[in-house]
Design a protein around this motif. Structure first.
Motif, PDB file in Angstrom:
ATOM      1  N   TRP A  77       0.830  -1.199   0.000  1.00 56.48           N
ATOM      2  CA  TRP A  77       0.000   0.000   0.000  1.00 56.48           C
ATOM      3  C   TRP A  77       0.869   1.255   0.000  1.00 56.48           C
ATOM      4  N   THR A 137      -7.375   4.137   6.816  1.00 56.28           N
ATOM      5  CA  THR A 137      -6.933   4.215   5.425  1.00 56.28           C
ATOM      6  C   THR A 137      -6.286   2.920   4.973  1.00 56.28           C
ATOM      7  N   SER A 185      -8.676   0.470   2.138  1.00 58.23           N
ATOM      8  CA  SER A 185      -8.193   0.246   0.779  1.00 58.23           C
ATOM      9  C   SER A 185      -8.383  -1.192   0.294  1.00 58.23           C
TER      10      SER A 185
END
Length: 100
Positions: A25, A91, A95
């Motif tokens: 990520w 976050t 995702s």
């Protein structure tokens, strides 16, 4: 090529750990964010999140794990740092959910 060297042929959603997901990520999915934002995500991850759930499989993380992390730092940090940890957790975990 860098992705294949680092992560192999792809992401195995069934077996990926939080550590592996964070690295993917951070390197691949948020590279267009401001340097300071990426640094803040990395600091909160390595200081607060990784020690608690870094070795866990992504598929096994539950809201209770996130709550435990936030509760464990409540008396150690200023509100703004706790909020950064909250944003980082959300976050990082939102995702993969959005990407199936």
């Amino acid at each position: 090529m860098r992705h294949q060297d680092e992560f192999g042929g792809g992401i195995d959603a069934e077996d990926i750990s939080i550590d592996e997901w964070f690295k993917f990520w951070h390197i691949e999915l948020i590279k267009d964010l401001a340097t300071n934002t990426r640094r803040n995500y990395a600091e909160r991850y390595y200081q607060n999140i990784q020690p608690e759930i870094g070795r866990m499989k992504l598929k096994n993380v539950k809201p209770m794990h996130c709550t435990k992390i936030l509760n464990s730092i409540d008396d150690k940090y200023a509100w703004s740092t706790i909020y950064q940890a909250y944003i980082t957790l959300g976050t990082i975990l939102k995702s993969p959910k959005l990407n199936g």
